[in-house]
Design a protein around this motif. Structure first.
Motif, PDB file in Angstrom:
ATOM      1  N   LEU A  70       0.834  -1.203   0.000  1.00  0.00           N
ATOM      2  CA  LEU A  70       0.000   0.000   0.000  1.00  0.00           C
ATOM      3  C   LEU A  70       0.871   1.257   0.000  1.00  0.00           C
ATOM      4  CD1 LEU A  70      -2.849   1.246   0.249  1.00  0.00           C
ATOM      5  CD2 LEU A  70      -2.588   1.122   2.728  1.00  0.00           C
ATOM      6  N   TYR A  71       1.764   1.312   0.976  1.00  0.00           N
ATOM      7  CA  TYR A  71       2.606   2.512   1.115  1.00  0.00           C
ATOM      8  C   TYR A  71       3.916   2.330   0.353  1.00  0.00           C
ATOM      9  CZ  TYR A  71      -0.757   3.878   4.638  1.00  0.00           C
ATOM     10  OH  TYR A  71      -1.905   4.215   5.277  1.00  0.00           O
ATOM     11  N   LEU A 103       4.848   7.381  -0.832  1.00  0.00           N
ATOM     12  CA  LEU A 103       5.365   8.142   0.318  1.00  0.00           C
ATOM     13  C   LEU A 103       6.126   9.378  -0.151  1.00  0.00           C
ATOM     14  CD1 LEU A 103       6.483   5.217   2.657  1.00  0.00           C
ATOM     15  CD2 LEU A 103       4.515   6.745   2.941  1.00  0.00           C
ATOM     16  N   TYR A 161       3.674  11.939  -1.129  1.00  0.00           N
ATOM     17  CA  TYR A 161       2.989  12.451   0.065  1.00  0.00           C
ATOM     18  C   TYR A 161       3.860  13.509   0.759  1.00  0.00           C
ATOM     19  CZ  TYR A 161       1.304  12.562   4.917  1.00  0.00           C
ATOM     20  OH  TYR A 161       0.870  12.967   6.152  1.00  0.00           O
ATOM     21  N   LYS A 162       5.139  13.180   0.881  1.00  0.00           N
ATOM     22  CA  LYS A 162       6.028  14.105   1.597  1.00  0.00           C
ATOM     23  C   LYS A 162       6.386  15.318   0.760  1.00  0.00           C
ATOM     24  CE  LYS A 162       7.965  10.362   4.391  1.00  0.00           C
ATOM     25  NZ  LYS A 162       9.080   9.411   4.460  1.00  0.00           N
ATOM     26  N   ALA A 167      -1.845  10.101   3.276  1.00  0.00           N
ATOM     27  CA  ALA A 167      -0.783   9.798   2.316  1.00  0.00           C
ATOM     28  C   ALA A 167      -1.364   9.355   0.978  1.00  0.00           C
ATOM     29  CB  ALA A 167       0.128   8.700   2.875  1.00  0.00           C
ATOM     30  N   ILE A 168      -2.403   8.527   1.060  1.00  0.00           N
ATOM     31  CA  ILE A 168      -2.967   7.985  -0.184  1.00  0.00           C
ATOM     32  C   ILE A 168      -3.616   9.102  -1.003  1.00  0.00           C
ATOM     33  CG2 ILE A 168      -4.578   6.282  -1.152  1.00  0.00           C
ATOM     34  CD1 ILE A 168      -2.210   5.092   0.440  1.00  0.00           C
TER      35      ILE A 168
END
Lengths: 418, 149
Positions: free
Chosen positions: B7-8, B13, B16-17, B65-66
């Motif tokens: 998933l991550y 990631l 997201y960041k 995040a997603i």
């Protein structure tokens, strides 16, 4: 809910949690191959076997409608239903069983008061006073009422710890205030409100008080006469009972003066096309066939919780809260949201750089169930300038080991996002 | 942990960041707000159409995040594309994450967006991944707010 448990020298209260957990079938299951760690009791509590059996027994052995049949089953069901009402009365220490009205839940109880009491008493230019930590169910019914009547909704502020600003609250109780509606315990922050003071301040100005007890009843002894409140609402499913059943306590004098809320069967004394005479309390407010099995299940839940002992539950939950708080505070990047001095066992937090939703998903992989989001308290999130929190909310069946599992899970979250 | 990495993924990631195309877009011709009532997340999408071409697209908002990574990667994927192509990408992406069994196999044209395939295994997170796409979809039409409900 005092903090004796902060002192490690105080012996852990005498609650055999390991044995009590065996009373809860769902706590025996695993989730994704790991033992379930259920930390979402503020959303709904798990059900002990005694409750599940009571509901099943009703349907299997004595299912009938109540208050009307002359046959034996109806008599049995009626007796079971009304004896549950007496159990609720005793739980809340209400003066009279007529003051206990069965509803679907806290939300319906508040809507009943807003509609039946509010429409008659709150007029144009009047005010209803709530606090900044209310659940949507103790905001929206009042907004709807105020909009309809041309009244104004006032909101008492909370401080950075999530505690009510009691002085500001007192100043807001004014000549136009017609009702105060306050949560006993905050679902999003865990704050326990000083409800006796709130009632005293409001009564000093002749204003009645409704307390939202949804998050209180499973965790501490509630005595509505000692509190002096005028209305008290709670949900059965947050007290180890079934969903779909709840209670409105109202002082008889107020309930007597209120018009019925819904019309239908059971709430009438006689009906002709010209005129209907309403039934006496509490039936005036219980139109239609009620959730009989739910009421019986709630009665069983009350028996169960009384057998465990609410004072012992409160003491154990205090030690859980102290332990959980210490564990979370020790984790880098974790910030607790809701740190009022008087707090129930709710650990709402944010983790630096990780959204609550992701925290919840990652913990779930280890069988750890928490709630993430705004907890139906968006104004609380706005107050703290955050979109959401992760929330671990506890009940007496939780253990110190489960809190350790939560902390370990959070370390893993940090690792994924490192 | 290995399931979680499905998933991550590192790409997710990373986006997201460091979300790409994040912020306002003064020249935008269309603004759409997307809302996920489940978690309270909001995303605002700014699109600059040049005829049938998505000339530029940027987004704002806070989310998990997603949803953030999905928004970030979506902006990269659709910039410079024709409306019809974007619509097709939207359908492929939806199939990847929540389409009928087997439909996700046909995901070659998704390119990098295929990293979201892991979301399929997390039904509670499907809306996080698709929110911004629904917002884009409505930008292609006329609606100005969308909700995952």
């Amino acid at each position: 809910m005092k903090r004796a448990a902060d002192d490690p020298n105080v012996a852990a209260p005498s609650l055999d949690v390991k044995r009590l957990r065996e009373d809860f079938p769902v706590l025996q299951r695993s989730v994704r191959g790991r033992p379930l760690v259920y930390l979402d009791s503020a959303a709904t509590t798990q059900k002990p076997r005694a409750v599940i059996d009571a509901v099943a027994r009703h349907y299997a052995e004595e299912n009938a409608n109540i208050h009307r049949g002359v046959h034996l089953l109806s008599e049995l069901a009626t007796t079971a239903y009304e004896s549950a009402r007496e159990k609720v009365r005793a739980l809340l220490n209400a003066a009279d069983v007529r003051e206990i009205v069965f509803v679907r839940g806290t939300t319906e109880a508040i809507n009943l008061v807003a509609s039946s009491y509010g429409r008659g008493r709150v007029g144009s230019g009047d005010e209803v006073l709530i606090t900044a930590m209310e659940h949507h169910s103790n905001i929206v019914p009042w907004q709807m009422l105020c909009e309809e009547m041309g009244a104004r909704l006032r909101v008492a502020p909370i401080d950075d710890r999530g505690a009510l600003d009691l002085e500001a609250f007192e100043r807001l109780v004014g000549p136009r205030t017609k009702l105060v509606a306050v949560t006993h315990v905050s679902n999003a922050l865990g704050t326990v409100n000083p409800v006796r003071e709130i009632v005293a301040m409001s009564h000093a100005r002749g204003v009645p008080v409704l307390l939202d007890g949804a998050q209180a009843v499973a965790h501490q002894t509630v005595d509505v006469q000692a509190l002096g409140c005028d209305f008290y609402a709670f949900s059965g499913h947050k007290l180890f009972g079934p969903t779909g059943i709840g209670v409105l306590y109202g002082r008889a004098e107020l309930l007597e003066a209120m018009p019925p809320w819904q019309g239908g069967g059971d709430m009438i004394a006689s009906v002709t096309f010209e005129k209907t005479t309403y039934n006496v309390l509490p039936y005036k407010f219980e139109a239609g066939t009620p959730h009989i099995a739910g009421v019986i299940g709630l009665g069983a839940a009350i028996d169960y919780v009384q057998s465990v002992g609410l004072d012992r539950i409160a003491a154990w939950e205090d030690s859980l809260l102290a332990h959980g708080t210490a564990l979370l505070e020790a984790l880098p990047g974790v910030r607790l949201v809701g740190t009022a001095p008087d707090k129930a066992a709710v650990l709402s937090f944010v983790l630096d750089g990780v959204h609550a939703h992701d925290v919840g998903t990652i913990l779930d992989q280890d069988g750890i169930a928490i709630r993430t989001g705004h907890h139906c308290a968006q104004p609380v999130m706005d107050r703290f300038g955050i979109p959401a929190t992760a929330r671990a909310s506890l009940a007496f069946y939780n253990t110190l080991e489960e809190l350790e599992a939560l902390a370990a899970g959070l370390r893993k979250v940090a690792e994924v996002f490192a | 942990m290995s399931d979680l990495r499905e998933l991550y993924q590192a790409t997710i990631l990373d986006h997201y960041k460091k979300p790409r195309n994040f912020g306002p877009l003064a020249e935008a011709t269309t603004h759409v707000e997307g809302h996920n009532p489940l978690c309270g997340d909001r995303v605002t999408l700014h699109v600059l159409f040049d005829g049938d071409v998505v000339r530029d697209v940027r987004f704002e908002g806070s989310g998990c995040a997603i949803s953030t990574a999905s928004a970030s990667m979506m902006t990269e994927a659709v910039k410079g594309r024709q409306r019809a192509e974007v619509e097709r990408l939207f359908e492929r992406f939806r199939d990847l994450i929540a389409g009928p069994e087997g439909s996700e196999a046909d995901s070659d044209e998704l390119g990098k967006l295929a990293v979201f395939s892991g979301v399929r295994e997390y039904p509670t997170r499907v809306k996080c991944a698709t929110l911004v796409w629904h917002a884009l979809h409505s930008a292609l039409g006329d609606a100005t707010t969308v909700s995952t409900e």
